[in-house]
Design an enzyme around this catalytic site. Sequence first.
Site, PDB file in Angstrom:
ATOM      1  N   ASN A  67     -39.357  56.644  64.500  1.00  0.00           N
ATOM      2  CA  ASN A  67     -38.165  57.199  65.158  1.00  0.00           C
ATOM      3  C   ASN A  67     -37.794  58.460  64.385  1.00  0.00           C
ATOM      4  O   ASN A  67     -37.181  58.390  63.317  1.00  0.00           O
ATOM      5  CB  ASN A  67     -37.043  56.152  65.114  1.00  0.00           C
ATOM      6  CG  ASN A  67     -35.775  56.630  65.806  1.00  0.00           C
ATOM      7  OD1 ASN A  67     -35.682  57.785  66.236  1.00  0.00           O
ATOM      8  ND2 ASN A  67     -34.812  55.746  65.915  1.00  0.00           N
ATOM      9  N   ARG A 111     -40.490  56.743  69.403  1.00  0.00           N
ATOM     10  CA  ARG A 111     -39.286  56.793  70.229  1.00  0.00           C
ATOM     11  C   ARG A 111     -39.070  58.238  70.685  1.00  0.00           C
ATOM     12  O   ARG A 111     -39.056  59.152  69.867  1.00  0.00           O
ATOM     13  CB  ARG A 111     -38.085  56.341  69.412  1.00  0.00           C
ATOM     14  CG  ARG A 111     -36.822  56.426  70.216  1.00  0.00           C
ATOM     15  CD  ARG A 111     -35.611  56.115  69.378  1.00  0.00           C
ATOM     16  NE  ARG A 111     -34.439  56.171  70.231  1.00  0.00           N
ATOM     17  CZ  ARG A 111     -33.221  56.384  69.780  1.00  0.00           C
ATOM     18  NH1 ARG A 111     -33.008  56.578  68.505  1.00  0.00           N
ATOM     19  NH2 ARG A 111     -32.218  56.408  70.619  1.00  0.00           N
ATOM     20  N   HIS A 123     -30.316  54.818  75.422  1.00  0.00           N
ATOM     21  CA  HIS A 123     -30.359  53.460  74.845  1.00  0.00           C
ATOM     22  C   HIS A 123     -31.127  52.497  75.758  1.00  0.00           C
ATOM     23  O   HIS A 123     -30.897  51.287  75.735  1.00  0.00           O
ATOM     24  CB  HIS A 123     -28.937  52.859  74.660  1.00  0.00           C
ATOM     25  CG  HIS A 123     -28.092  53.535  73.624  1.00  0.00           C
ATOM     26  ND1 HIS A 123     -26.738  53.761  73.820  1.00  0.00           N
ATOM     27  CD2 HIS A 123     -28.379  54.020  72.399  1.00  0.00           C
ATOM     28  CE1 HIS A 123     -26.235  54.355  72.753  1.00  0.00           C
ATOM     29  NE2 HIS A 123     -27.212  54.525  71.871  1.00  0.00           N
ATOM     30  N   GLU A 175     -34.789  47.528  69.165  1.00  0.00           N
ATOM     31  CA  GLU A 175     -35.492  48.595  69.883  1.00  0.00           C
ATOM     32  C   GLU A 175     -36.902  48.801  69.326  1.00  0.00           C
ATOM     33  O   GLU A 175     -37.834  49.095  70.071  1.00  0.00           O
ATOM     34  CB  GLU A 175     -34.676  49.887  69.783  1.00  0.00           C
ATOM     35  CG  GLU A 175     -33.383  49.816  70.579  1.00  0.00           C
ATOM     36  CD  GLU A 175     -32.366  50.869  70.192  1.00  0.00           C
ATOM     37  OE1 GLU A 175     -31.660  50.659  69.185  1.00  0.00           O
ATOM     38  OE2 GLU A 175     -32.270  51.885  70.879  1.00  0.00           O
TER      39      GLU A 175
END
Length: 397
Positions: free
Chosen positions: A7, A90, A179, A383
């Site tokens: 990320n 991500r 999200h 996530e």
Amino acid sequence: MKVLVINAGSSSIKYQFFTMATERVIAKGLVERIGEPQGRVVQEVDGQKREHRLPIANHSAAFQVIVRELMEGESPVIKSKDEIEAVGHRVVHGGEAFKASVRITEAVLKAIRARVPLAPLHNPPNLSGIEAAQALLPDVPHVAVFDTAFHQEMPPTAFMYALPYELYEQDRIRRYGFHGTSHAYVSRRAAAMLGRLVEHFRCITCHLGNGCSMAAVRDGHSVDTSMGLTPLEGLVMGTRSGDLDPAITFHLASVKGLDLGEINSILNRESGLLGLSGLSNDMRSVTEAAAGGHARAKLALDVFAYRIKKYIGSYLAVLGGAEAIVFTGGIGENNGAMRAAATTGLEELGVKIDAEKNAKARGEADVSAADSRVKILVVPTNEELVIARDTAEIAGK
Ligand code: AMP
């Protein structure tokens, strides 16, 4: 299969390294202050954290540091970089191009680059992270998992702004939502917790962290969500205003003489809990101050909860009723008082919280009263696991 999840932000990269057979996190870490004279690396293996400082010039150097940490840190978890079999990234904004996760190709990179104007703060560092990882691990599959993908099923009635249609046709100005991996994960977990099939299940998911958003989820698809073209719309957040009258921006320009950069900074960095309380963007600090009698901190909490309650009401209308309201994110998972404030007064709509269960909730929990028609659930989000699963699945094809 062993999967590295990345990320990448503008000055930091968070990572988790999974073994997919057991979905266990073998190591996780954070490289931060990239580009500053002294960077910082923290890696955690089996609950043991190790930190050190060194200059990290850019994302490419940061990625090399990550691979070195995994191989040569105090508790090495791999012998060679060949043990990293796939990398999941991500990516914040996939625009309308991506309805699901994809293997990264030149065309995918080009499409992510083309969406930079929609996410100028997020997509560029996401791209830097991908390029750095591909350079060091050129032979393994790299997969992009988009924050926007889960919301791509929203109908036009939910995603269109009532602006001149050409702004949508020519500039793709519409609501996208963010999200998505979190809303997808917690809605599926919620269905599982209640012994229901997600394909026949309506729920309202509330991701309340430093950034906050809600989604109305029907039969496994997001049908509306509170964030829009950018992550500014919707709920009150740590430093973001959420919904407001767009004419406030003209007012700030014409009456106060502020330029676009200053207005952007007010709405994104100086508003929300921080702006209202004048103290902090952190819910814990604001809650503490409110308990000590600080009037503006109390106001900040009240506005925060009221906005969530309004969205719950509107999403109950959108869905025609729901089986569950799901709380997640740092605030949604840990702050029972906020869950109570956001759901109290909705008893006529079938929403009834159990004060004792709510106060005691840790991890996944049902905090609704036995006779609550709509269940109120707490589901810690994950996530990274969603990214790892999508990556393993696509890499395995
Ligand atoms: P996130 O962005 O999901 O990490 O969430 C950050 C927000 O969650 C901050 O406002 C924190 O104050 C809040 N938060 C995190 N842990 C707790 C906790 N144990 N109790 C209350 N709030 C918390």
